[in-house]
Design an enzyme around this catalytic site. Sequence first.
Site, PDB file in Angstrom:
ATOM      1  N   ASN A  14      13.873   2.674   0.070  1.00 38.42           N
ATOM      2  CA  ASN A  14      12.747   3.644   0.022  1.00 38.42           C
ATOM      3  C   ASN A  14      13.040   4.359   1.826  1.00 38.42           C
ATOM      4  O   ASN A  14      13.061   3.439   2.663  1.00 38.42           O
ATOM      5  CB  ASN A  14      11.578   2.967   0.003  1.00 38.42           C
ATOM      6  CG  ASN A  14      10.287   3.624   0.202  1.00 38.42           C
ATOM      7  OD1 ASN A  14      10.209   4.653   1.196  1.00 38.42           O
ATOM      8  ND2 ASN A  14       9.388   3.420  -0.455  1.00 38.42           N
ATOM      9  N   HIS A  17      10.245   5.668   5.845  1.00 37.84           N
ATOM     10  CA  HIS A  17       9.890   5.320   7.303  1.00 37.84           C
ATOM     11  C   HIS A  17      10.979   5.862   8.325  1.00 37.84           C
ATOM     12  O   HIS A  17      10.693   6.048   9.316  1.00 37.84           O
ATOM     13  CB  HIS A  17       9.481   4.156   7.423  1.00 37.84           C
ATOM     14  CG  HIS A  17       8.402   3.683   6.682  1.00 37.84           C
ATOM     15  ND1 HIS A  17       7.314   4.389   6.952  1.00 37.84           N
ATOM     16  CD2 HIS A  17       8.164   2.816   5.705  1.00 37.84           C
ATOM     17  CE1 HIS A  17       6.356   3.834   6.153  1.00 37.84           C
ATOM     18  NE2 HIS A  17       6.774   3.009   5.294  1.00 37.84           N
ATOM     19  N   HIS A  50       8.258   8.588  -1.226  1.00 37.65           N
ATOM     20  CA  HIS A  50       6.996   8.839  -1.516  1.00 37.65           C
ATOM     21  C   HIS A  50       6.469  10.130  -0.936  1.00 37.65           C
ATOM     22  O   HIS A  50       6.187  10.327   0.163  1.00 37.65           O
ATOM     23  CB  HIS A  50       6.129   7.723  -1.223  1.00 37.65           C
ATOM     24  CG  HIS A  50       4.839   7.818  -1.434  1.00 37.65           C
ATOM     25  ND1 HIS A  50       3.842   6.679  -1.446  1.00 37.65           N
ATOM     26  CD2 HIS A  50       4.031   8.425  -2.263  1.00 37.65           C
ATOM     27  CE1 HIS A  50       2.753   6.788  -1.888  1.00 37.65           C
ATOM     28  NE2 HIS A  50       2.591   8.206  -2.364  1.00 37.65           N
ATOM     29  N   ARG A  52       3.308  11.762   0.006  1.00 42.98           N
ATOM     30  CA  ARG A  52       2.023  11.515  -0.226  1.00 42.98           C
ATOM     31  C   ARG A  52       1.171  12.947   0.022  1.00 42.98           C
ATOM     32  O   ARG A  52       1.769  13.911   0.607  1.00 42.98           O
ATOM     33  CB  ARG A  52       1.646  10.586   1.254  1.00 42.98           C
ATOM     34  CG  ARG A  52       2.149   9.244   0.898  1.00 42.98           C
ATOM     35  CD  ARG A  52       1.682   8.396   2.019  1.00 42.98           C
ATOM     36  NE  ARG A  52       0.327   7.801   1.820  1.00 42.98           N
ATOM     37  CZ  ARG A  52      -0.053   6.556   1.358  1.00 42.98           C
ATOM     38  NH1 ARG A  52       0.747   5.896   1.278  1.00 42.98           N
ATOM     39  NH2 ARG A  52      -1.179   6.515   1.176  1.00 42.98           N
ATOM     40  N   ARG A  56       2.505  12.392   5.285  1.00 52.06           N
ATOM     41  CA  ARG A  56       2.590  11.775   6.615  1.00 52.06           C
ATOM     42  C   ARG A  56       3.877  11.252   7.056  1.00 52.06           C
ATOM     43  O   ARG A  56       4.358  11.167   8.145  1.00 52.06           O
ATOM     44  CB  ARG A  56       1.760  10.423   6.680  1.00 52.06           C
ATOM     45  CG  ARG A  56       2.035   9.379   5.653  1.00 52.06           C
ATOM     46  CD  ARG A  56       1.242   8.112   6.043  1.00 52.06           C
ATOM     47  NE  ARG A  56      -0.199   8.299   5.235  1.00 52.06           N
ATOM     48  CZ  ARG A  56      -1.177   7.301   4.975  1.00 52.06           C
ATOM     49  NH1 ARG A  56      -0.507   6.219   5.196  1.00 52.06           N
ATOM     50  NH2 ARG A  56      -2.133   7.720   4.570  1.00 52.06           N
ATOM     51  N   GLU A  77       8.065   8.856  -5.994  1.00 51.22           N
ATOM     52  CA  GLU A  77       6.783   8.199  -5.952  1.00 51.22           C
ATOM     53  C   GLU A  77       5.743   9.086  -5.618  1.00 51.22           C
ATOM     54  O   GLU A  77       5.589  10.052  -4.618  1.00 51.22           O
ATOM     55  CB  GLU A  77       6.690   7.129  -4.782  1.00 51.22           C
ATOM     56  CG  GLU A  77       7.451   5.793  -5.237  1.00 51.22           C
ATOM     57  CD  GLU A  77       7.294   4.768  -4.062  1.00 51.22           C
ATOM     58  OE1 GLU A  77       6.312   4.788  -3.188  1.00 51.22           O
ATOM     59  OE2 GLU A  77       8.127   3.842  -4.275  1.00 51.22           O
ATOM     60  N   THR A 108       0.640   1.648   0.393  1.00 49.34           N
ATOM     61  CA  THR A 108       0.109   1.470  -0.999  1.00 49.34           C
ATOM     62  C   THR A 108      -0.405   0.190  -1.155  1.00 49.34           C
ATOM     63  O   THR A 108       0.292  -0.855  -1.382  1.00 49.34           O
ATOM     64  CB  THR A 108       1.155   1.686  -1.910  1.00 49.34           C
ATOM     65  OG1 THR A 108       1.997   3.149  -1.678  1.00 49.34           O
ATOM     66  CG2 THR A 108       0.697   1.945  -3.479  1.00 49.34           C
ATOM     67  N   GLU A 158       6.705  -1.257 -12.487  1.00 57.67           N
ATOM     68  CA  GLU A 158       7.094  -1.799 -11.243  1.00 57.67           C
ATOM     69  C   GLU A 158       5.771  -2.726 -10.669  1.00 57.67           C
ATOM     70  O   GLU A 158       4.648  -2.235 -10.419  1.00 57.67           O
ATOM     71  CB  GLU A 158       7.265  -0.818  -9.927  1.00 57.67           C
ATOM     72  CG  GLU A 158       7.670  -1.457  -8.510  1.00 57.67           C
ATOM     73  CD  GLU A 158       8.229  -0.224  -7.758  1.00 57.67           C
ATOM     74  OE1 GLU A 158       8.965   0.481  -8.155  1.00 57.67           O
ATOM     75  OE2 GLU A 158       8.330  -0.631  -6.519  1.00 57.67           O
ATOM     76  N   HIS A 201       7.551  -3.958  -2.656  1.00 54.72           N
ATOM     77  CA  HIS A 201       6.526  -3.680  -1.792  1.00 54.72           C
ATOM     78  C   HIS A 201       6.579  -4.866  -0.803  1.00 54.72           C
ATOM     79  O   HIS A 201       6.463  -6.139  -1.422  1.00 54.72           O
ATOM     80  CB  HIS A 201       5.048  -3.575  -2.052  1.00 54.72           C
ATOM     81  CG  HIS A 201       4.144  -2.821  -1.248  1.00 54.72           C
ATOM     82  ND1 HIS A 201       3.725  -3.267  -0.123  1.00 54.72           N
ATOM     83  CD2 HIS A 201       3.831  -1.618  -1.030  1.00 54.72           C
ATOM     84  CE1 HIS A 201       2.999  -2.453   0.555  1.00 54.72           C
ATOM     85  NE2 HIS A 201       3.086  -1.354   0.294  1.00 54.72           N
TER      86      HIS A 201
HETATM   87  N1  PXP Z   1       7.579   0.543  -4.256  1.00 57.64           N
HETATM   88  C1  PXP Z   1       6.422   1.119  -4.317  1.00 57.64           C
HETATM   89  C2  PXP Z   1       5.770   1.636  -5.644  1.00 57.64           C
HETATM   90  C3  PXP Z   1       5.827   1.550  -3.155  1.00 57.64           C
HETATM   91  O1  PXP Z   1       4.794   2.386  -3.071  1.00 57.64           O
HETATM   92  C4  PXP Z   1       6.427   1.177  -1.812  1.00 57.64           C
HETATM   93  C5  PXP Z   1       6.064   1.693  -0.469  1.00 57.64           C
HETATM   94  O2  PXP Z   1       6.065   2.953  -0.354  1.00 57.64           O
HETATM   95  C6  PXP Z   1       7.786   0.297  -2.099  1.00 57.64           C
HETATM   96  C7  PXP Z   1       8.150  -0.028  -3.360  1.00 57.64           C
HETATM   97  C8  PXP Z   1       8.347  -0.150  -0.629  1.00 57.64           C
HETATM   98  O3  PXP Z   1       7.853  -0.779  -0.013  1.00 57.64           O
HETATM   99  P1  PXP Z   1       8.125  -1.544   1.267  1.00 57.64           P
HETATM  100  O4  PXP Z   1       8.222  -0.354   2.179  1.00 57.64           O
HETATM  101  O5  PXP Z   1       7.179  -2.377   1.829  1.00 57.64           O
HETATM  102  O6  PXP Z   1       9.354  -2.065   1.094  1.00 57.64           O
END
Ligand code: PXP
Length: 251
Positions: A14, A17, A50, A52, A56, A77, A108, A158, A201
Amino acid sequence: MVKSSSNSLRLGVNIDHVATVRNARGGKYPDPLRAALLAETAGADGITAHLREDRRHITDKDIELLIDGLNVPLNFEMAATKEMQEIALRHIPHAVCIVPEKREERTTEGGLEVAREENKIGDFIAPLREAGCRVSIFIAADKRQIESAARIGAPVIELHTGAYCDAHAEGRVEDCKIELKRLSEMSEYANKLGLEVHAGHGLTFDCVKPIAAFPQVMELNIGHFLIGESIYIGLEASIKKMRKLMDDARP
Ligand code: PXP
């Protein structure tokens, strides 16, 4: 198609960030697409982003660039809103993951409430499935939610690993055991109902292994920790290390 790494546990990186850091200054750097391409080289089987509602981190333009530039599948996402559905149907990403979204949350925070909104979510995912997207629903490891996901025809779920990761990070050993047991049992249950199981997550080097060891889990989506860790050891090294921990955990 999704390329499969060793022992068929895929890693979705992901990159949200990377965009968070870019947006702190409002310029072009660091570039999420460049990070995504580096993640591919380092062993990511897919890229997760994602978009949003408040934009952001990832922006509409980022999604366009990722769709055009990636060599691995994009897991898009999105919240269950009309706007996001239209964007997904315009791009037809390989996969969409439906997540709950609240403006005031930092991330999330929980899984999607499917059980109480079965018809609504079922109607929402139908056009996405018809368009050829692999639809996944981000839910808590809860029987009711899993059964609803199966009933509405979601091929993938998931499981939210946040509660387990928090317990692990805070050294709450008993809670950690309880959460792991729940995740393990619910992975097995979902798999029996014919659902493909993913998880994610809050996963870190320290807590990824027990989740990666669940034989039913086919994909982990990991972002925040990997991007943070790249400050110290670089993105490529952090992804490679995560990949190795995942592979080592697989029997
Ligand atoms: N899976 C989903 C569905 C998420 O919403 C997120 C966070 O955006 C992640 C995985 C990844 O989480 P993390 O950034 O905490 O590793």
